[in-house]
Design an enzyme around this catalytic site. Structure first.
Site, PDB file in Angstrom:
ATOM      1  N   SER A 176       0.836  -1.109   0.044  1.00 12.58           N
ATOM      2  CA  SER A 176      -0.141   0.094   0.081  1.00 12.58           C
ATOM      3  C   SER A 176       0.845   1.360  -0.048  1.00 12.58           C
ATOM      4  O   SER A 176       0.888   1.993   1.162  1.00 12.58           O
ATOM      5  CB  SER A 176      -1.091   0.126   0.980  1.00 12.58           C
ATOM      6  OG  SER A 176      -1.691  -1.253   1.186  1.00 12.58           O
ATOM      7  N   ARG A 191       6.907   6.354  -4.920  1.00  9.23           N
ATOM      8  CA  ARG A 191       7.606   7.020  -3.967  1.00  9.23           C
ATOM      9  C   ARG A 191       6.924   6.389  -2.379  1.00  9.23           C
ATOM     10  O   ARG A 191       5.948   5.818  -2.327  1.00  9.23           O
ATOM     11  CB  ARG A 191       7.017   8.682  -3.532  1.00  9.23           C
ATOM     12  CG  ARG A 191       5.880   8.746  -3.512  1.00  9.23           C
ATOM     13  CD  ARG A 191       5.394  10.254  -3.387  1.00  9.23           C
ATOM     14  NE  ARG A 191       4.050  10.384  -3.730  1.00  9.23           N
ATOM     15  CZ  ARG A 191       3.542  10.804  -4.983  1.00  9.23           C
ATOM     16  NH1 ARG A 191       4.688  11.314  -5.763  1.00  9.23           N
ATOM     17  NH2 ARG A 191       2.208  10.922  -5.231  1.00  9.23           N
ATOM     18  N   ASP A 229      -3.995  -1.523  -0.489  1.00 10.93           N
ATOM     19  CA  ASP A 229      -5.049  -1.796   0.456  1.00 10.93           C
ATOM     20  C   ASP A 229      -6.602  -1.316   0.098  1.00 10.93           C
ATOM     21  O   ASP A 229      -7.723  -1.846   0.119  1.00 10.93           O
ATOM     22  CB  ASP A 229      -4.949  -1.446   1.845  1.00 10.93           C
ATOM     23  CG  ASP A 229      -4.282  -0.028   2.056  1.00 10.93           C
ATOM     24  OD1 ASP A 229      -4.346   0.685   0.972  1.00 10.93           O
ATOM     25  OD2 ASP A 229      -4.112   0.486   3.012  1.00 10.93           O
TER      26      ASP A 229
HETATM   27  C1  GLC Z   1      -0.703   5.922   2.033  1.00  7.10           C
HETATM   28  C2  GLC Z   1      -0.351   4.808   0.854  1.00  7.10           C
HETATM   29  C3  GLC Z   1      -1.653   4.342  -0.104  1.00  7.10           C
HETATM   30  C4  GLC Z   1      -2.495   3.709   0.962  1.00  7.10           C
HETATM   31  C5  GLC Z   1      -2.848   4.554   2.127  1.00  7.10           C
HETATM   32  C6  GLC Z   1      -3.620   3.788   3.238  1.00  7.10           C
HETATM   33  O1  GLC Z   1      -1.606   6.845   1.484  1.00  7.10           O
HETATM   34  O2  GLC Z   1       0.429   5.673  -0.389  1.00  7.10           O
HETATM   35  O3  GLC Z   1      -1.155   3.362  -1.023  1.00  7.10           O
HETATM   36  O4  GLC Z   1      -3.671   3.087   0.316  1.00  7.10           O
HETATM   37  O5  GLC Z   1      -1.575   4.872   2.606  1.00  7.10           O
HETATM   38  O6  GLC Z   1      -2.828   2.727   3.717  1.00  7.10           O
END
Ligand code: GLC
Length: 496
Positions: A176, A191, A229
């Protein structure tokens, strides 16, 4: 003898202010504290800073919507709007055994998911807490750790007979963090977010890195799909509640996913996918307003958090909302009032001066304190920070927590509203599956999101209803793996 008791503020060469306090040894009046009136005056100032009017929210929604559209039209935009190669909704008849690995912001989770069809499933899982050091160590080492944990999990479940020996299980990998994907089993990390900083990972294909770790540990698994996620939550929630159109995570980070028609994703027009086909989009909306800082109401505390983070300028929206930062916002306010000589005169404040020492869970607890004396807040300050508080101060801290928590929920409503208005979901209404520690544990968070939606849309805002989502990174990831396997077996866009 004249009392030596008093306070003095000294400006240090570093620019910080140091407040000194002295009291005579015969003094037995206890520690000095701010008066009720002083705290009330301060609270008014913070109310003005953290309040979001419905009009301001509507302006944010407009700008947000434009950002979403820009992200769909071209690569490399502030809000990346990542095409996920998850083609449409699950049918509900997905079945089989799948492994799921979820490298989250706080934990690593490995799961064995058995999809039984008709929205039913079973899950066996193990969780490992990630240390702050692990988040910063060499990328390949981090993936090797995941591979090692998965190996131990598979071995243990082969012993119990849950996983048949000799079988190679399809694996859904929930990673995530924003990754740009050319196909579903590939993803180049754009990133790190949420405080991760493992070197030699940004710009690399994380699926390939994880495959290397699986080989190293001889794990009998094959990575079928990489998901985020939010995408997993979208799919898992729809599997059990087909009214779901949007999924959100409000946890250590914040983000959303929804289903888009391919004809409305101009940046992938060259792939030749049927324009009427639907595909899930991982918005990565935590990045909204990054670098430009033109649309969001940032206070000086938000700016300090941003500038002292490992990624200044980035994840501007997330830094105002997510669980990683809310405690820190409150701590910075408290520290400012300590520097100004308003709070904790004569007490040793070194513990609360440690960055990120004030957990967002404390805000939840403070807001939830049911006692008149605010005993929970006494406990937090006493136990964790060795500080004594008066009732007036505790009421002030609780009110501050409410301001910070409420602003986070109202900004979250702006994000949901931007997708709703872009997709035209307001009239018919839709369900929004939501997950994450803030949504699930922070008192009144869902209610405040709903209140925000009504402030933006009026009565019709009631048509948009958030609810506790299904486990996206475990169940959702397994369903995505099942959908992908079935799609490829049927030769539908087999190279994507
Ligand atoms: C951050 C991550 C994203 C994820 C979110 C919640 O924003 O970049 O990919 O879905 O956290 O976990």
């Amino acid at each position: 003898m004249a009392s030596r008791r008093g306070s003095q503020t000294v400006q240090l060469p570093s620019g910080q202010t140091l407040t000194t306090f002295t009291k005579s040894s015969t003094d037995d009046e206890g520690l000095p504290h701010a008066t009720k009136k002083t705290m009330a005056d301060h609270l008014r100032k913070f109310e003005a800073l953290f309040n979001l009017t419905p009009q301001r929210m509507r302006m944010i929604v407009e700008a947000f919507r434009e950002s979403l559209e820009l992200g769909l039209s071209k690569n490399g935009q502030i809000v990346p709007m990542i095409p996920t190669y998850v083609f449409g909704w699950p049918k509900g008849d997905e079945t089989g055994n799948f492994l799921a690995v979820d490298l989250g912001g706080t934990n690593l989770r490995v799961c064995l998911v058995t999809l039984e069809g008709k929205g039913k499933f079973e899950i066996t899982q193990a969780k490992y807490r990630l240390s702050e050091e692990q988040k910063q160590e060499e990328g390949q080492k981090l993936f090797d750790f995941c591979g090692g944990c998965l190996k131990a999990f598979v071995d243990a479940n082969q012993e119990t007979g849950l996983i048949p020996k000799g079988s190679i299980l399809p694996l859904g990998f929930t990673f995530s963090y924003p990754c740009s994907q050319d196909r579903i089993d590939h993803g180049v990390l754009i990133r790190w977010t949420k405080g991760f900083g493992a070197p030699n990972t940004e710009g690399h294909d994380v699926v390939q890195m994880f495959r290397k770790s699986l080989t190293k540990h001889s794990v009998p698994a094959e990575i079928v799909a990489l998901t985020c996620d939010t995408t997993g939550t979208l799919i898992a929630s729809h599997y059990v509640n087909p009214k779901t159109r949007i999924a959100c995570i409000f946890g250590t980070g914040c983000n959303a996913a929804y289903m888009e028609k391919v004809k409305d994703i101009p940046k992938i027009a060259h792939l030749g996918i049927d324009p009427e086909q639907e595909m899930a989009i991982n918005c990565e909306w935590g990045a909204f307003d990054s670098f430009e800082h033109e649309n969001l109401p940032r206070t000086k505390y938000d700016q300090i958090i941003d500038e002292s983070s490992n990624k200044p300028g980035e994840q501007a929206f997330e830094k105002l909302i997510s669980g990683r930062y809310l405690g820190e916002i409150l701590r910075l306010i408290i520290c400012e009032l300590i520097d100004e000589g308003v709070l904790f005169l004569g007490q040793n404040t070194y513990k609360i001066e440690i960055p990120y020492s004030f957990d967002t869970a404390f805000l939840s607890l403070m807001e939830m304190d049911p006692t008149e004396e605010l005993l929970m807040i006494i406990g937090i300050f006493n136990h964790f920070f060795a500080l004594e508080t008066t009732l007036a101060e505790r009421q002030f801290f609780r009110a501050l927590a409410k301001l910070v928590g409420r602003r986070a929920a109202r900004l979250s409503a702006c994000g949901i509203a931007a997708i709703v208005s872009k997709m035209g979901y307001l009239e018919e209404g839709c369900a929004v599956g939501a997950d994450g520690s803030l949504y699930n544990k922070y008192p009144m968070f869902p209610e405040r999101v709903h209140e925000g939606l009504q402030d933006i849309f009026g009565e019709k805002g009631k048509n948009i209803v958030t609810y506790r989502a299904e486990d996206g990174s475990g169940i959702g990831s397994a369903i995505v793996a099942a959908m992908t396997k079935a799609r490829k077996d049927a030769q539908i866009y087999p190279t994507l």
